[in-house]
Design a protein around this motif. Structure first.
Motif, PDB file in Angstrom:
ATOM      1  N   MET A   1      -2.709  10.078  -6.804  1.00 48.52           N
ATOM      2  CA  MET A   1      -1.569   8.967  -6.645  1.00 48.52           C
ATOM      3  C   MET A   1      -1.849   8.220  -5.716  1.00 48.52           C
ATOM      4  O   MET A   1      -0.747   7.830  -4.887  1.00 48.52           O
ATOM      5  CB  MET A   1      -0.253  10.374  -6.088  1.00 48.52           C
ATOM      6  CG  MET A   1       0.022  10.907  -7.186  1.00 48.52           C
ATOM      7  SD  MET A   1       1.213  12.108  -6.498  1.00 48.52           S
ATOM      8  CE  MET A   1       3.044  11.437  -6.775  1.00 48.52           C
ATOM      9  N   LEU A   2      -3.488   8.137  -5.134  1.00 48.82           N
ATOM     10  CA  LEU A   2      -3.244   7.017  -4.521  1.00 48.82           C
ATOM     11  C   LEU A   2      -4.594   5.674  -4.797  1.00 48.82           C
ATOM     12  O   LEU A   2      -5.650   5.153  -4.767  1.00 48.82           O
ATOM     13  CB  LEU A   2      -4.649   7.622  -3.544  1.00 48.82           C
ATOM     14  CG  LEU A   2      -4.042   8.721  -2.337  1.00 48.82           C
ATOM     15  CD1 LEU A   2      -4.872   9.645  -2.192  1.00 48.82           C
ATOM     16  CD2 LEU A   2      -2.429   8.574  -1.832  1.00 48.82           C
ATOM     17  N   PRO A   3      -3.585   4.986  -5.279  1.00 44.08           N
ATOM     18  CA  PRO A   3      -4.647   3.503  -6.697  1.00 44.08           C
ATOM     19  C   PRO A   3      -4.785   2.343  -5.032  1.00 44.08           C
ATOM     20  O   PRO A   3      -5.612   1.374  -4.700  1.00 44.08           O
ATOM     21  CB  PRO A   3      -3.093   2.931  -7.134  1.00 44.08           C
ATOM     22  CG  PRO A   3      -1.823   3.702  -7.085  1.00 44.08           C
ATOM     23  CD  PRO A   3      -2.001   5.338  -5.926  1.00 44.08           C
ATOM     24  N   ALA A   4      -3.713   2.708  -3.890  1.00 39.32           N
ATOM     25  CA  ALA A   4      -4.261   1.997  -2.910  1.00 39.32           C
ATOM     26  C   ALA A   4      -5.197   2.421  -2.117  1.00 39.32           C
ATOM     27  O   ALA A   4      -6.174   1.821  -1.023  1.00 39.32           O
ATOM     28  CB  ALA A   4      -3.199   1.235  -1.713  1.00 39.32           C
ATOM     29  N   GLY A   5      -5.731   2.935  -1.944  1.00 39.84           N
ATOM     30  CA  GLY A   5      -6.633   4.714  -1.702  1.00 39.84           C
ATOM     31  C   GLY A   5      -6.645   4.811  -0.548  1.00 39.84           C
ATOM     32  O   GLY A   5      -6.140   5.403   0.056  1.00 39.84           O
TER      33      GLY A   5
ATOM     34  N   GLU B   1       1.150  -1.545   0.262  1.00 34.47           N
ATOM     35  CA  GLU B   1      -0.061   0.215   0.031  1.00 34.47           C
ATOM     36  C   GLU B   1       0.929   1.164   0.077  1.00 34.47           C
ATOM     37  O   GLU B   1       0.837   2.128  -1.018  1.00 34.47           O
ATOM     38  CB  GLU B   1      -0.603   0.183   1.154  1.00 34.47           C
ATOM     39  CG  GLU B   1      -2.268  -0.500   1.012  1.00 34.47           C
ATOM     40  CD  GLU B   1      -3.026  -0.711   2.598  1.00 34.47           C
ATOM     41  OE1 GLU B   1      -4.246  -1.420   2.000  1.00 34.47           O
ATOM     42  OE2 GLU B   1      -2.227  -1.030   3.705  1.00 34.47           O
ATOM     43  N   ARG B   2       2.352   1.283   0.864  1.00 35.09           N
ATOM     44  CA  ARG B   2       2.453   2.287   0.873  1.00 35.09           C
ATOM     45  C   ARG B   2       3.255   2.593  -0.254  1.00 35.09           C
ATOM     46  O   ARG B   2       3.805   3.652  -1.038  1.00 35.09           O
ATOM     47  CB  ARG B   2       3.690   2.409   1.717  1.00 35.09           C
ATOM     48  CG  ARG B   2       3.122   2.521   3.190  1.00 35.09           C
ATOM     49  CD  ARG B   2       4.531   2.570   4.134  1.00 35.09           C
ATOM     50  NE  ARG B   2       4.027   0.727   4.992  1.00 35.09           N
ATOM     51  CZ  ARG B   2       4.204   1.082   6.901  1.00 35.09           C
ATOM     52  NH1 ARG B   2       4.454   1.684   7.418  1.00 35.09           N
ATOM     53  NH2 ARG B   2       4.624  -0.125   6.715  1.00 35.09           N
ATOM     54  N   ASN B   3       4.074   1.568  -0.686  1.00 36.02           N
ATOM     55  CA  ASN B   3       4.874   1.790  -2.851  1.00 36.02           C
ATOM     56  C   ASN B   3       3.730   2.312  -3.461  1.00 36.02           C
ATOM     57  O   ASN B   3       3.894   3.378  -4.624  1.00 36.02           O
ATOM     58  CB  ASN B   3       5.233   0.605  -2.824  1.00 36.02           C
ATOM     59  CG  ASN B   3       6.783   0.229  -2.032  1.00 36.02           C
ATOM     60  OD1 ASN B   3       6.190   1.012  -1.579  1.00 36.02           O
ATOM     61  ND2 ASN B   3       6.875  -1.222  -1.219  1.00 36.02           N
ATOM     62  N   LEU B   4       2.407   1.611  -3.716  1.00 37.25           N
ATOM     63  CA  LEU B   4       1.131   2.042  -4.416  1.00 37.25           C
ATOM     64  C   LEU B   4       0.804   3.143  -4.715  1.00 37.25           C
ATOM     65  O   LEU B   4       0.977   4.072  -5.470  1.00 37.25           O
ATOM     66  CB  LEU B   4       0.904   1.004  -3.998  1.00 37.25           C
ATOM     67  CG  LEU B   4       0.009  -0.173  -5.244  1.00 37.25           C
ATOM     68  CD1 LEU B   4      -1.062  -0.827  -4.704  1.00 37.25           C
ATOM     69  CD2 LEU B   4       0.003   0.310  -6.704  1.00 37.25           C
ATOM     70  N   GLY B   5       0.977   4.150  -2.618  1.00 40.98           N
ATOM     71  CA  GLY B   5       0.149   4.889  -2.781  1.00 40.98           C
ATOM     72  C   GLY B   5      -1.227   5.485  -2.162  1.00 40.98           C
ATOM     73  O   GLY B   5      -2.069   4.430  -2.624  1.00 40.98           O
ATOM     74  N   VAL B   6      -1.193   5.478  -0.091  1.00 42.33           N
ATOM     75  CA  VAL B   6      -1.887   5.558   0.189  1.00 42.33           C
ATOM     76  C   VAL B   6      -2.861   7.198   1.584  1.00 42.33           C
ATOM     77  O   VAL B   6      -1.941   6.938   1.469  1.00 42.33           O
ATOM     78  CB  VAL B   6      -1.699   3.687   0.250  1.00 42.33           C
ATOM     79  CG1 VAL B   6      -0.673   4.083   2.032  1.00 42.33           C
ATOM     80  CG2 VAL B   6      -3.202   3.489   1.394  1.00 42.33           C
TER      81      VAL B   6
END
Ligand SMILES: Nc1ncnc2c1ncn2[C@@H]1O[C@H](COP(=O)(O)OP(=O)(O)OP(=O)(O)O)[C@@H](O)[C@H]1O
Ligand SMILES: [Mg+2]
Length: 412
Positions: A316-320, A197-202
């Motif tokens: 920039m938050l694909p992990a929401g 999640e942190r790498n994806l953007g959350v």
């Protein structure tokens, strides 16, 4: 070799939590002591009554001491309602062609902190995001590389000096040294978010009693953090006013019958309550209750959405969003958050802990568990004495290395 003992103290608006844990084999967090007490003298994350807050802190500490058998002298402490603000800053130092060492990194970080800060504010976090060597960007670990010019990109978080001072005094009055302050959402993020999640953007959103805290992670690092002074207590006082109930009854009704989405409640649902001083019970339509809750929770979620937009990282938050804190336990919260923000939402609770976990294995304890992770980062200054032996439990640096590996490169 003795294993490090770490202590976290979360001074919340609803409850105060002290946790004592041992780090086993550098990776496993074993909770040895838990002290949870109702909060007093704290409103919206700020100290409003030093003596009351300090007494509640002392009770929580004592409970944790009793369960763990350790005497607690210092702790990592959560910080919330401190009119937080954050800014990006770059630090630059000359290297003259030799190999970059730890000292150079410290110098670069020092230089990043040379920014103008108002006299009534203090730096609480300097978060390193990435390095640039001779113009080459995206370097994660500069130590051991050659270069002439080392740049570090940092995110600097500051808070109001008086808020920090008051909290430090409360904790000191309870007999505890603050080894470091950690901003609430950064602690919660540490306990709840996955590496992916942190790498994806959350965005982590901690729905507390008196505050709603946000931190945004992109590419594995913290890019934004803020604390908003609104929370579950506002929902309870709306219920108290709307249904004309005492505040403690409103709080109980919220927890027992509350829901965040009116559409999910059938028209025939109702419940009875007996209030103190009245003879007979009163019937309350559940839709009436949920109508009140939904309005306030919607407002809180709209503020969350605005805050995420304001950060500039909303795309920039694909992990929401990951919801945590006591408010995340309300049924329908996830659904409402998704509807308002348009982002994927999950509810997160502290993971990867063993030992005395039954009381803390819930969203409301995300911050306190996260403080333990932060404490480990600074093990050297966080030692406590075992009551039995009186011997120093000096943490083993080498053992902590593996664990530090997965924690991001965050400096106190
Ligand atoms: N099951 C539940 N349903 C609805 N709300 C709940 C539930 N459990 C707890 N809450 C609410 O969560 C809030 C407390 O959350 P939490 O324990 O995370 O706050 P805190 O850390 O003490 O406060 P803060 O972080 O704001 O200083 C209260 O408003 C409480 O009513
Ligand atoms: Mg909290």
């Amino acid at each position: 070799m003795e294993e490090p003992i770490v202590v976290g103290l979360d001074v919340g608006s609803s409850k105060i939590v002290t946790l004592v844990a041992r780090i086993e084999n550098g990776t496993t967090m074993r909770v040895l002591g838990v002290g949870i007490e109702p909060s007093q003298g704290i409103r919206n994350g700020n100290v409003v009554d030093i003596n009351a807050a300090s007494d509640a802190i002392a009770r929580s500490i004592e409970k944790a001491e009793r369960t763990s058998g350790y005497e607690i002298n210092s702790a990592i402490v959560s910080l919330a309602g401190a009119q937080v603000s954050s800014t990006n800053s770059k630090g630059i130092v000359g290297i003259s062609g030799r190999v970059i060492d730890q000292e150079d990194v410290y110098r670069a970080l020092d230089s990043a902190q040379a920014i103008a800060i108002p006299h009534n504010r203090e730096i609480i976090h300097v978060i390193q995001r990435g390095f640039i060597i001779d113009g080459q960007e995206g370097i994660r670990q500069p130590i051991g590389m050659h270069g002439y010019r080392l740049e570090v990109e940092t995110h600097i978080i500051t808070a109001s000096s008086s808020t920090i001072g008051n909290l430090r005094q409360c904790v000191a009055q309870a007999g505890i040294d603050v080894s470091d302050f950690v901003l609430n959402p950064l602690a919660a993020g540490e306990a709840v978010l996955t590496e992916t999640e942190r790498n994806l953007g959350v965005a982590i959103v901690d729905l507390g009693g008196g505050t709603t805290d946000i931190a945004i992670y992109v590419n594995g690092d913290i890019w934004y953090a803020n604390v908003m002074q609104i929370g579950g207590n506002h929902v309870s006082s709306d219920i108290a006013q709307g249904l004309r109930l005492p505040l403690d009854v409103a709080e109980e009704v919220k927890i027992q019958h509350g829901h965040a989405v009116l559409d999910d409640i059938g028209g025939s649902e109702s419940f009875n309550i007996v209030t103190f001083g009245s003879e007979q019970s009163t019937k309350i339509e559940r839709r009436e209750l949920v109508n009140i809750i939904e309005a306030r929770v919607e407002e809180i979620m709209q503020m969350v959405e605005q805050e995420i937009k304001r950060s500039g990282y909303d795309v920039m938050l694909p992990a929401g969003i990951v919801l945590t804190g006591g408010g995340a336990e309300m049924p329908g919260m996830r659904k409402l958050a998704g509807k308002i923000t348009g982002l994927p939402v999950r509810v997160g609770k502290p993971e990867n802990i063993v030992g005395l976990t039954d009381q803390i294995n819930n969203p409301a304890c995300a911050t306190s568990v996260g403080l333990l992770h932060w404490a480990l980062l600074m093990t050297e200054t966080h030692q406590i004495m075992p009551e039995q032996s009186g011997k120093d439990t000096k943490p083993q640096k080498a053992k902590a290395e593996g664990f530090l590996g997965w924690l991001r490169k965050i400096l106190p």
